[in-house]
Write a protein that holds these residues in place. Structure first.
Motif, PDB file in Angstrom:
ATOM      1  N   THR A 161      36.490  29.591  33.605  1.00  0.00           N
ATOM      2  CA  THR A 161      37.156  28.312  33.864  1.00  0.00           C
ATOM      3  C   THR A 161      38.411  28.533  34.688  1.00  0.00           C
ATOM      4  O   THR A 161      38.682  27.809  35.656  1.00  0.00           O
ATOM      5  N   ALA A 162      39.186  29.563  34.313  1.00  0.00           N
ATOM      6  CA  ALA A 162      40.406  29.875  35.066  1.00  0.00           C
ATOM      7  C   ALA A 162      40.068  30.317  36.486  1.00  0.00           C
ATOM      8  O   ALA A 162      40.742  29.913  37.450  1.00  0.00           O
ATOM      9  N   ARG A 163      39.033  31.114  36.642  1.00  0.00           N
ATOM     10  CA  ARG A 163      38.652  31.618  37.965  1.00  0.00           C
ATOM     11  C   ARG A 163      38.390  30.494  38.948  1.00  0.00           C
ATOM     12  O   ARG A 163      38.752  30.586  40.126  1.00  0.00           O
ATOM     13  N   TYR A 164      37.744  29.432  38.483  1.00  0.00           N
ATOM     14  CA  TYR A 164      37.362  28.353  39.391  1.00  0.00           C
ATOM     15  C   TYR A 164      38.369  27.199  39.415  1.00  0.00           C
ATOM     16  O   TYR A 164      38.094  26.153  40.010  1.00  0.00           O
ATOM     17  N   SER A 165      39.527  27.411  38.788  1.00  0.00           N
ATOM     18  CA  SER A 165      40.557  26.370  38.840  1.00  0.00           C
ATOM     19  C   SER A 165      41.236  26.378  40.206  1.00  0.00           C
ATOM     20  O   SER A 165      41.279  27.396  40.911  1.00  0.00           O
ATOM     21  N   GLN A 166      41.779  25.236  40.578  1.00  0.00           N
ATOM     22  CA  GLN A 166      42.413  25.100  41.903  1.00  0.00           C
ATOM     23  C   GLN A 166      43.616  26.024  42.047  1.00  0.00           C
ATOM     24  O   GLN A 166      43.934  26.478  43.144  1.00  0.00           O
TER      25      GLN A 166
END
Length: 701
Positions: free
Chosen positions: A435-440
């Motif tokens: 989730t963190a990896r694909y956050s803006q």
């Protein structure tokens, strides 16, 4: 402070995940060579001079008879149990559906158990195949679920449920099926020791009505039917040696291997020593995407800021800096001469010359662009000049600047994993990390890592050919063979398809020095299996192979091609009642074959088509006589559809007769051998990789 680890197999977590068969494959190497040495030692001796060995052999067989019967009866008793819940309580929670399948499996054992020994082994073999299919169903289900989870949006509301279901499949359901299959395998293996004796008892009991000895009594009493032979002694000693290795850990096994290498260094070439130490037990999977260049990552990380300072300068400052660069590169003067100014490599000198054209230009915009480009090249050259250790230390110094998920990915794809991995799930991001990896918020670092990771999935090949460091965490057959050839001083093409042509071209061109001379041949005797040579196998498959597997026509110098004469003989008439028609071969750049298959129940006809492909590659280590005949010892991988106990990288042995045989038409198994003499062996690189003080993590040399 803990002693540093030098190689990935020294990290306990990595050893369990990367090397699932570490100890078994190290043992295989030791056992195979001991079998050779024992036969060489005893084969010419007269059994009458070996009374001490014969007496010891008889006593050992008496004990072995008792042990074998206990193992057989214990496992038979296990499979005669209707409910084996107690054996699976360690799985929490127990998968009730799978436990039901296991108990049903036992019911089949109980109901179908043969009346006498004549049918036992074949029955157990059939049950093993049945349960293997069941286990494989779970393996495929796990793969399918993994793909589903990996392709789901991290924010999908059902993703946590899917992840939990996958965890149960991986940690409970599949392991339960695996545990049962290991029990079946163990049971089948007991027949190697007990089947002949059971058959002897059966014959005696049927032939003599007065014969009253029970099967159990007969089996635990060792009475040799034939005189003890030298072969018996050798086989027994090899088995004793194998048993002595059973409980040794990898360091104890490596110490035995070190003593063998030390005693006969010329027998074990450096490439074999390297592969035995660093690849034995490694998992079977493509090396692609298992490594990415840490230097390239540094270039991308630092390159993203390249030019930022120059953009802040006014034209006058840019002109002054250009003058300094011209002086540094053309006259070697100045206070801060970059390393690139002293580069001797043509590639880099050409790049400098190109950028200097802009640096010397009259227009301020062109000069600024030239200066920015030159600065980027200076940075790249500086990083490219680093050793691997220097690059890794530079990344380590930046650890605090990376989010946790990014550091995990960097560690996974570089040798940093050796000393930084502590989590068994080191290769997978957690749901929170994904989730963190694909956050803006992490767009910039994610784009850098994506570009780095996906730059070249096969970059490991060139890097290993250059540095000979241990950088991959998995390998398939041709990749294992390519590692062997890199260590022999060669850079063969990747994949299976180009290999035959590569060997053939080296034979016909005759440019390589050394003896034996390069060759590509259809082997006919043991002399064709030269240590260091590649063995390349063909097979027909139902699915069209990719470009790296397809078998393209290449003949040996003597004119032997991919196929023998399989054409139908003139006048042959197909059997109209047969379930299949004969194969018809279509030859061209590639080879296919087809036939009509008739369903015996419905009489429906279907067309079966197959493609010829290169299926496997192995590297010859030694050909030698053993008590069981001439064996070819190879360094290779087992095929991926083999049992869990064999599908890994390591040392293997097969009879010479098997190697020379093409097999029947339906399971065609022709092989060719290609050889090139050793080139420039990377001696300096091997000093570090074969430093036994580091390997054993203690002073031995």
């Amino acid at each position: 402070m803990a002693e540093p680890l030098y190689f990935q197999w020294q990290n306990d977590v990595l050893c369990k995940t990367i090397y699932p068969m570490r100890e078994p494959k190290l043992r295989d190497f030791l056992v195979y060579y001991m079998e050779i040495d024992l036969w060489k030692q005893y084969k010419d001796k007269d059994i009458s001079t070996l009374k001490t060995e014969v007496d010891a052999y008889v006593k050992a067989q008496e004990l072995a008879a008792i042990v074998a019967y206990k193992a057989y009866s214990s496992l038979r008793g296990y499979f005669q149990q209707k409910d084996v819940r107690g054996y699976y309580l360690k799985y929490r929670p127990v998968n009730e559906a799978e436990l039901t399948e296991i108990n049903n499996f036992h019911a089949i054992f109980i109901e179908g158990w043969p009346k006498d020994i004549r049918g036992e082994r074949s029955f157990v073999e059939g049950q093993l195949q049945y349960w293997t299919n069941h286990r494989n169903m779970h393996r495929e289900a796990v793969k399918s679920k993994k793909r589903r989870v990996e392709n789901m949006d991290p924010a999908h509301p059902k993703r946590p449920v899917e992840i939990e279901e996958l965890a149960v499949m991986e940690k409970v359901t599949l392991p339960m099926a695996e545990q049962e299959i290991e029990q079946v395998r163990a049971f089948l293996k007991t027949y190697d020791k007990i089947e002949a004796r059971k058959l002897a008892w059966y014959k005696l009991s049927k032939a003599d009505p007065a014969f009253s000895t029970s099967e159990a009594e007969f089996l635990v009493q060792y009475k040799p039917e034939n005189p003890v032979t030298v072969r018996d002694i050798v086989v027994w000693k090899a088995e004793e040696y194998e048993a002595s290795l059973e409980k040794k850990n990898q360091y104890e096994l490596l110490e035995e291997i070190y003593q063998r290498f030390k005693k006969e260094p010329n027998r074990y070439p450096h490439w074999l020593q390297y592969m035995v130490v660093h690849f034995s037990g490694m998992r079977y999977a493509s090396a692609h995407n298992s490594w990415a260049d840490p230097k390239l990552l540094l270039m991308r990380l630092r390159g993203s800021n390249a030019g930022s300072e120059i953009r802040k300068l006014d034209d006058a400052a840019v002109e002054k800096l250009c003058a300094e660069k011209i002086a540094a590169y053309e006259t070697g003067t100045g206070s801060n001469i970059p390393k690139l100014a002293r580069a001797s490599e043509k590639e880099w000198k050409d790049k400098v010359a190109l950028h200097m054209l802009s640096v010397k230009a009259s227009g301020p915009k062109t000069r600024r662009n030239g200066l920015t480009a030159l600065q980027a090249e200076e940075l790249n050259y500086e990083i490219n000049s680093m050793s691997t250790d220097e690059a890794l230390k530079s990344l380590e110094s930046m650890k605090s600047t990376f989010p946790a998920w990014a550091w995990k990915e960097i560690v996974k794809l570089t040798p940093l994993r050796v000393n930084h991995v502590t989590d068994p799930n080191w290769e997978k991001l957690t749901p929170e990390e994904e989730t963190a990896r694909y956050s803006q918020a992490y767009n910039d670092i994610r784009n850098v890592l994506d570009a780095w990771e996906n730059y070249d999935s096969s970059a490991w090949r060139e890097e290993h050919g250059r540095t000979h460091e241990l950088i991959v965490s998995r390998a398939v057959c041709n990749e294992t063979a390519e590692h062997c050839q890199h260590l022999r001083g060669h850079l063969p093409p990747g994949g299976l398809t180009p290999k035959p042509k590569w060997y053939f071209n080296n034979e016909t061109e005759g440019k390589l020095t050394g003896e034996p001379r390069p060759f590509y041949t259809k082997p006919i005797t043991e002399k064709d299996y030269v240590p260091g040579a590649s063995i390349l196998w063909l097979r027909f498959v139902d699915k069209e192979p990719n470009a790296w597997q397809i078998a393209k026509e290449v003949k040996t110098k003597s004119g032997v091609g991919l196929l023998p004469n399989m054409e139908k003989k003139k006048g042959d008439k197909p059997d109209s009642k047969a379930a299949t028609t004969p194969w018809e071969y279509q030859k061209g750049e590639t080879v296919t074959r087809s036939r009509t298959v008739v369903d015996p129940a419905t009489k429906a006809k279907t067309q079966q088509r197959q493609w010829l492909r290169w299926i496997h590659e192995a590297t010859v280590a030694e050909v030698a006589e053993t008590a069981d005949g001439t064996m070819v010892i190879t360094y290779e991988t087992a095929l991926p559809d083999d049992d869990k106990g064999t599908s890994s990288v390591g040392t293997f042995k097969m009879p010479l007769s098997w190697h020379l045989d093409d097999g029947p038409e339906d399971t065609y198994n022709r092989s060719f051998v290609g050889f090139v003499p050793e080139g420039q062996v990377p001696t300096e690189h091997l000093k570090s990789m074969l430093d036994w003080n580091r390997i054993l993590r203690k002073k031995v040399v």
